[in-house]
Design an enzyme around this catalytic site. Structure first.
Site, PDB file in Angstrom:
ATOM      1  N   CYS A   2      55.530 -12.379 -12.531  1.00 18.80           N
ATOM      2  CA  CYS A   2      54.075 -12.497 -12.624  1.00 18.80           C
ATOM      3  C   CYS A   2      53.776 -13.958 -12.924  1.00 18.80           C
ATOM      4  O   CYS A   2      53.943 -14.414 -14.050  1.00 18.80           O
ATOM      5  CB  CYS A   2      53.518 -11.582 -13.708  1.00 18.80           C
ATOM      6  SG  CYS A   2      51.720 -11.716 -13.896  1.00 18.80           S
ATOM      7  N   GLU A 111      50.716 -12.055  -6.291  1.00 21.40           N
ATOM      8  CA  GLU A 111      52.125 -12.139  -5.920  1.00 21.40           C
ATOM      9  C   GLU A 111      52.231 -12.660  -4.495  1.00 21.40           C
ATOM     10  O   GLU A 111      51.284 -12.533  -3.714  1.00 21.40           O
ATOM     11  CB  GLU A 111      52.794 -10.760  -6.061  1.00 21.40           C
ATOM     12  CG  GLU A 111      54.304 -10.798  -6.033  1.00 21.40           C
ATOM     13  CD  GLU A 111      54.881 -11.798  -7.013  1.00 21.40           C
ATOM     14  OE1 GLU A 111      55.126 -12.953  -6.573  1.00 21.40           O
ATOM     15  OE2 GLU A 111      55.061 -11.455  -8.180  1.00 21.40           O
TER      16      GLU A 111
END
Length: 256
Positions: A2, A111
Site C-alpha cells: 500500500c 495500486e
C-alpha cells in the site's frame, strides 16, 4: 503493498465510524503519500463511560515507521508497510506488534499493475475502494522515535497480507482490513497478544473492494485533486481472478 491511499470523509463521519473521542477537522486528502502525516487511532488510557474498554484516540503520525532503536533515520529504509504474517518475528516491528497496534482509516487505496518485463504495455493505476460504505480501517503499527536531542516523532506503518483473488490480478499484496466489530480486539494490546489477533490478517473477500482504473496523475505527489480518482480506459483488461498468491517477498516498499 500500500503505497498511496486517500481519506476524504468529514470528521463527523470519521468520529462515528471509529468511535473516537474527537477528530480534528481537516480537508479531504486524495493522494496521501509516504512521509506525510496520516490519521491513526490508538487505544487511550481512560476507559469508556459504562464500559471496561479503553477510549479510542485519534492522532497524526508520520507515514514511515522508524523503530525506537534506530540511531539515524536517514540511514534506515522507509518502512511504510509491514508484512502481517511475519511482523512479530521482525526486529523492526516486534515491539509494536505487541504494544502499539493502530487503525488507519481510509476511503480506499491505490495500486499499480505492472506489465511483465519487456512488454510494451504501460503500468496501470487503480483506485481501489470499498463497494459498500465509504470508509475502511487498515491494520497498522506505531512507534515513537526519539532523537539524541530529546525530540520525538510518532511514526506508523500499514500492515499488508497476501492479496485475495480479485486484488491479486493487480498486485500480490493488499492492506489488512479490520472490521468495525474487531476494532477493540485489534487495539487491545493489554489482553490480546499478536497470536490472539492473527486471524484478522486474512484478506477480505473478493467482492469487498472494487478497482477503478485511473490515470497516472496519481503517480505525482503534487496531484491532490479529486480528478485523480476519475475512471479512465484501461491500457489492457484485467486477467481473470486467480487464487491467493504465495507470500514470498520481503515486505519492503518499491516506490513508484
Amino acid at each position: 503493498m500500500c503505497g498511496r491511499f486517500a481519506l476524504t470523509e468529514p470528521s463527523a463521519r470519521l468520529k462515528e465510524f471509529l468511535d473516537v473521542v474527537e477528530v480534528e477537522e481537516f480537508p479531504p486528502r486524495y493522494n496521501i503519500a509516504p512521509t506525510q502525516p496520516i490519521l491513526i487511532v490508538v487505544a487511550g488510557e481512560r476507559q469508556q463511560a459504562g464500559s471496561n474498554l479503553p477510549e479510542r484516540k485519534a492522532m497524526l503520525v508520520r507515514w514511515g515507521f522508524t523503530p525506537s532503536w534506530v540511531k539515524d533515520p536517514r540511514e534506515f529504509p522507509l518502512l511504510i508497510n509491514a508484512r502481517a504474517e511475519t511482523a512479530i518475528g521482525k526486529a523492526s516491528f516486534r515491539a509494536a506488534m505487541r504494544h502499539r497496534r493502530i487503525l488507519v482509516p481510509a476511503t480506499g487505496f491505490y495500486e499499480w499493475r505492472r506489465p511483465p518485463k519487456g512488454a510494451k504495455e504501460k503500468s496501470q493505476a487503480y483506485w481501489i475502494r470499498p463497494r459498500k460504505g465509504s470508509l475502511v480501517a487498515f491494520a497498522g503499527l506505531m512507534e515513537t522515535w526519539s532523537s539524541a536531542d530529546g525530540s520525538e516523532v510518532d511514526t506508523g506503518a500499514i500492515l499488508t497480507t497476501a492479496a485475495n483473488g480479485a486484488i491479486g490480478r493487480i498486485h500480490d499484496r493488499m492492506p489488512v482490513v479490520i472490521r468495525q466489530e474487531d476494532f477493540s480486539r485489534w487495539l487491545d494490546c493489554k489482553t490480546q497478544e499478536p497470536r490472539d489477533v492473527a486471524d484478522l490478517f486474512a484478506a477480505v473477500e473478493d467482492d469487498f473492494f472494487e478497482a477503478v482504473p485511473v490515470s497516472d496523475r496519481v503517480n505525482k505527489v503534487a496531484n491532490t485533486d479529486p480528478d485523480i480518482q476519475s475512471r479512465v480506459e484501461e491500457a489492457a483488461p484485467l486477467p481473470p481472478p486467480k487464487a491467493k498468491l504465495a507470500d514470498d517477498d520481503d515486505g519492503q516498499l518499491s516506490l513508484l
